[in-house]
Structure formats: C-alpha cells, structure tokens
Design an enzyme around this catalytic site. Sequence first.
Site, mmCIF file in Angstrom:
data_model
loop_
_atom_site.group_PDB
_atom_site.id
_atom_site.type_symbol
_atom_site.label_atom_id
_atom_site.label_comp_id
_atom_site.label_asym_id
_atom_site.label_seq_id
_atom_site.Cartn_x
_atom_site.Cartn_y
_atom_site.Cartn_z
ATOM 1 N N LYS A 111 0.751 -1.168 -0.150
ATOM 2 C CA LYS A 111 -0.154 -0.060 -0.038
ATOM 3 C C LYS A 111 0.964 1.375 0.243
ATOM 4 O O LYS A 111 0.324 2.397 -0.225
ATOM 5 C CB LYS A 111 -0.969 -0.046 1.105
ATOM 6 N N LYS A 192 -4.590 -9.871 -5.887
ATOM 7 C CA LYS A 192 -5.855 -10.134 -5.139
ATOM 8 C C LYS A 192 -6.971 -9.300 -5.775
ATOM 9 O O LYS A 192 -6.610 -7.936 -5.910
ATOM 10 C CB LYS A 192 -5.576 -10.420 -3.675
ATOM 11 N N LYS A 195 -11.244 -4.140 -3.306
ATOM 12 C CA LYS A 195 -12.370 -3.082 -3.344
ATOM 13 C C LYS A 195 -11.764 -1.818 -3.615
ATOM 14 O O LYS A 195 -12.580 -0.943 -4.146
ATOM 15 C CB LYS A 195 -13.133 -3.140 -2.004
HETATM 16 P P1 ATP Z 1 -8.765 -2.756 0.285
HETATM 17 O O1 ATP Z 1 -8.625 -2.844 -1.112
HETATM 18 O O2 ATP Z 1 -9.241 -1.470 0.609
HETATM 19 O O3 ATP Z 1 -7.392 -3.140 1.106
HETATM 20 P P2 ATP Z 1 -9.644 -5.382 0.581
HETATM 21 O O4 ATP Z 1 -10.553 -5.513 -0.445
HETATM 22 O O5 ATP Z 1 -8.605 -5.727 0.294
HETATM 23 O O6 ATP Z 1 -9.722 -3.741 0.903
HETATM 24 P P3 ATP Z 1 -10.396 -5.704 3.297
HETATM 25 O O7 ATP Z 1 -11.273 -4.838 4.118
HETATM 26 O O8 ATP Z 1 -8.803 -5.431 3.476
HETATM 27 O O9 ATP Z 1 -10.787 -5.600 2.014
HETATM 28 O O10 ATP Z 1 -10.394 -7.205 3.639
HETATM 29 C C1 ATP Z 1 -11.753 -7.793 4.457
HETATM 30 C C2 ATP Z 1 -11.665 -9.258 4.445
HETATM 31 O O11 ATP Z 1 -11.626 -9.947 3.253
HETATM 32 C C3 ATP Z 1 -10.302 -9.651 5.151
HETATM 33 O O12 ATP Z 1 -10.622 -10.685 5.689
HETATM 34 C C4 ATP Z 1 -9.522 -10.050 3.632
HETATM 35 O O13 ATP Z 1 -8.425 -11.194 4.064
HETATM 36 C C5 ATP Z 1 -10.592 -10.625 2.658
HETATM 37 N N1 ATP Z 1 -10.205 -10.455 1.291
HETATM 38 C C6 ATP Z 1 -10.281 -9.397 0.887
HETATM 39 N N2 ATP Z 1 -9.711 -9.401 -0.407
HETATM 40 C C7 ATP Z 1 -10.088 -10.815 -0.574
HETATM 41 C C8 ATP Z 1 -9.788 -11.643 -1.764
HETATM 42 N N3 ATP Z 1 -9.407 -11.183 -2.945
HETATM 43 N N4 ATP Z 1 -9.922 -13.083 -1.832
HETATM 44 C C9 ATP Z 1 -10.221 -13.649 -0.434
HETATM 45 N N5 ATP Z 1 -10.355 -12.598 0.575
HETATM 46 C C10 ATP Z 1 -10.316 -11.528 0.536
#
Ligand code: ATP
Length: 327
Positions: A111, A192, A195
């Site tokens: 990040k 990955k 969002k």
């Molecule tokens: P950001 O992009 O803002 O970092 P994010 O989409 O990665 O957000 P988080 O809020 O960081 O989402 O994660 C929430 C939960 O979803 C965590 O447990 C994280 O491990 C899980 N998660 C996020 N992205 C994935 C993915 N691509 N596959 C599986 N689990 C995920």
Amino acid sequence: MKRVLSGIQPSGKLTLGNYIGALKNFVTLQHDHVCNFMVVDLHAITVPQNPADLREQSESVAALFVAAGIDPAKANVYMQSHVRQHAQLGWMLTTLTSMGELERMTQFKDKSAGKESVGAGLFVYPALMAADILIYNADLVPVGEDQKQHLELTRDLAGRFNSRYGDYFKMPEPYIPKVGARIMSLDDASKKMSKSNPNPGSRIALLDSPDEIRKKISRATTDSGREVKFDPANKPEVSNLITIYSQCSGLSVAEVEARYDGQMYGPFKKDLAEVVVSQLEPLQQRYHDIRESGEIRSILRQGAEKASEMAEKTLTDVQQLMGFLPY
Ligand code: ATP
Ligand code: LTN
C-alpha cells in the site's frame, strides 16, 4: 463457546473476494461461537477517505453483513470507532511493536509502494488490528489469506505482552478457508481482487447489477488455451474463475472441471456469470430491504453496546497489568 472476531474496512464497495474469503465464514461461525463482526472505519482512514463516501460505505458494509446472513441476534455487528477501547489498546500495543516488525508487513509494503507520502497510521495499522482481536480474547479470526501475516504479528504481540506483564492474552488462530482464501483480480491474476483497485472491471462488487456482472465476467482475462482446468501455476486466470464458480455454486473444483470437460471458455464464462448472479440476487434483495427499513443504525448501536462491555473489561485489566494509575 469460542470467541470469534473479524473486521472489514469500509474502504469501498465489498467484493466477491471479501464475501468468499471472509464474510461467508462469518455467517457459518455465528451459529456456534460468540461473534463480534466490525466495520473497521479506523483502519479505513489509514488511506485518505472522502468523509461523505466513508459514511455511506460504512452503513453499506454493515447492511451487507446482515444481508449476507449475519443475524444481529446471534452476532454483534458494529462500527470499530463506536467501541473506543480499540484505539486505546491499539496505542498500548503500538508501544510493544518494533519498527522492524511493521516494516516487514507485506500489506504495508504494497500500500505504500510508489507513494510520495505515507501516513503513519498505515504503518502502525497492524497494532490496531492486534488490539481489535486481543480486546475480546478471540480464539478464531476468519480472514482471507492476505491477513495471515497480521495474525502472526498479533500472536507475537500477545506473547510479548504475556511475558512482560503476566499471562493474560490467549493466542488467536486465523480461520482461513481452504478454497477461496485469495480470489484474484479479473484483469490481472497476479493481484488479489480488491475493493480499492482503481479499475472497477477488476472486481465483482456484491451490489453489481446482473448486467454488470455478466459484462465483467465476459471481459475477464483468460489464457490462449482452451481447457477449463484448475492449475493455478500455469492457468491462474481460469483457475480463479473455477474457484469463484465452485464457491458460488457449492460444486467442488473437480465437479466444475468435469462439467466443462471438452468445452471452451465461452460457455463456461456464460454459466459462471449466471451462477454469480443467482448467488448475489437474494443478498442484494435483502440489502435493499435493510437499507430501506433504516434499522442498521440501531443494530450498530446495540452491537457496540454489547461489545464495549467486554472491551472495557480487557482495557481495565491491561491498564492495571501495565502499571497505569487507576481512575
Ligand atoms: P482494500 O482494497 O481497501 O485493502 P480489501 O478488498 O482488500 O480492501 P479488506 O477490508 O482489507 O478488503 O478485507 C476484508 C476481508 O476480506 C479480509 O479478511 C481479507 O482477507 C478478505 N479479502 C480481501 N480481499 C480478498 C480476496 N481477494 N480474496 C479472499 N479474501 C479477501
Ligand atoms: N486488516 C483487516 C481488517 C481488520 C481485521 C481486524 C480483520 C481490521 N481489524 C481484526 C480481522 C480482525 C483487513 O481486512 N485488511
């Protein structure tokens, strides 16, 4: 009953990755565990957020928790910032964390990469996450694969606290699904699904319309081969789509492969879109009902009240163990 804690950031619209990697498991665990599920707004502000968007996303994520099947009568659903003890314990654990440990965190490296200015909050983020978990003495933490390293640091901090101040914290275990712990981006299977990726085509949002879902899946990158085969090393894009298919249909990966044996990507992707649409339709319907009913604010308030009781007790104990003068 064992205790479960997890959180999701209101940093954008929840994706199918968040659902498969985390939210789906929250729903499963609520039946036989004491559960706390938070919308982690304090974590979301470690990168810049527009205030109006943050407010809307926070309510939207909370409503999606409930729409996905979390029953507020079984599990506490609340905002991280409404339980003020998190930030207080977060500060105390920050003082136990070394710079080197934080520098090794891959989420921080990802990040902060290429940014001219990086907030200190992004750096100390994992100490606050450790506080979220330890304040409830959680046994299990359902998360996706990317959070494993943060969990390891949480365990190290718990151990460090215990050896300095007396045995107090339990060692929390990550609860990571065997399939679907890392759903990849639709446009780049080396990243990955996230969002906050600037390209909306890289993800399926839980609130995407059926047509958006169909369009995104039809444009998802594949390879130049033609076999619908699960082989993450050599066919990462197709394997990712098979994983999504399996998670949304309830079929095993082998069953999905067998169903498309001898078929090309076109029909597979077409069916995948329908599988995802029908998985998300009831969730979206419930989401709209919940938002219209306006009940989410009171769910959040009740959740925070219950969670605060437990959090306050831990904070008082920790203050006493660390040698703070009682109030
Ligand atoms: P950001 O992009 O803002 O970092 P994010 O989409 O990665 O957000 P988080 O809020 O960081 O989402 O994660 C929430 C939960 O979803 C965590 O447990 C994280 O491990 C899980 N998660 C996020 N992205 C994935 C993915 N691509 N596959 C599986 N689990 C995920
Ligand atoms: N860092 C997590 C969000 C998070 C979390 C937590 C997850 C904050 N506090 C406590 C589990 C337990 C992420 O998903 N990026």
